[in-house]
Design a protein around this motif. Structure first.
Motif, PDB file in Angstrom:
ATOM      1  N   SER A  71       0.801  -1.223   0.000  1.00 45.56           N
ATOM      2  CA  SER A  71       0.000   0.000   0.000  1.00 45.56           C
ATOM      3  C   SER A  71       0.837   1.279   0.000  1.00 45.56           C
ATOM      4  N   TYR A  72       2.168   1.146   0.022  1.00 46.77           N
ATOM      5  CA  TYR A  72       2.998   2.322   0.203  1.00 46.77           C
ATOM      6  C   TYR A  72       4.161   2.363  -0.773  1.00 46.77           C
ATOM      7  N   ARG A 129       3.637   2.173  -5.151  1.00 49.87           N
ATOM      8  CA  ARG A 129       3.219   0.963  -4.443  1.00 49.87           C
ATOM      9  C   ARG A 129       3.017  -0.220  -5.375  1.00 49.87           C
ATOM     10  N   ASN A 135       6.020  -7.321  -4.051  1.00 47.66           N
ATOM     11  CA  ASN A 135       5.026  -7.156  -2.980  1.00 47.66           C
ATOM     12  C   ASN A 135       4.666  -8.483  -2.319  1.00 47.66           C
ATOM     13  N   THR A 186      10.093   4.596   4.052  1.00 47.90           N
ATOM     14  CA  THR A 186       8.715   4.770   3.656  1.00 47.90           C
ATOM     15  C   THR A 186       8.025   5.708   4.642  1.00 47.90           C
TER      16      THR A 186
END
Length: 116
Positions: free
Chosen positions: A31-32, A53, A74, A98
């Motif tokens: 998500s980042y 992301r 991911n 992050t």
């Protein structure tokens, strides 16, 4: 809590290559956006590369464009920095970074030394 484990640094000759890894935990990695920074002795910490992301977009400092590649997996919660054609001026401690809920988080850093 947010944690990073960086690896892959070391001593390499000019023109050589290294691949840095940063394994993340404690947040929803996918998500980042993620970034790599570096800090040489006596200098400020500078942004090297950023990846969105999804990994579809990347940005690089002018000094590393065409030589470094940032990527992410991911499924493994890991961001990478492939560094090719290394120069002595790339010598620095490299950090992954992050921002989660406007709070910035840093890894412990991994030393990269480019020297003959």
């Amino acid at each position: 809590q947010v944690q990073f484990v960086e690896s892959g640094g070391g001593l390499v000759q000019p023109g050589g290559s290294l691949r840095l890894s940063c394994a993340a935990s404690g947040f929803t990695f996918s998500s980042y956006a993620m970034s790599w920074y570096r800090q040489a002795p006596g200098k400020e910490r500078d942004l090297v590369a950023t990846i969105t992301r999804t990994g579809r977009r990347t940005n690089y400092a002018n000094s590393v464009k065409g030589r470094f590649t940032i990527s992410r997996d991911n499924a493994k919660n890991t961001v990478y920095l492939q560094m090719n054609s290394l120069k002595p001026e790339d010598t620095a401690v490299y950090y992954c970074h992050t921002e989660v809920m406007v709070q910035g988080y840093w890894g412990q850093g991994t030393q990269v030394t480019v020297s003959s």
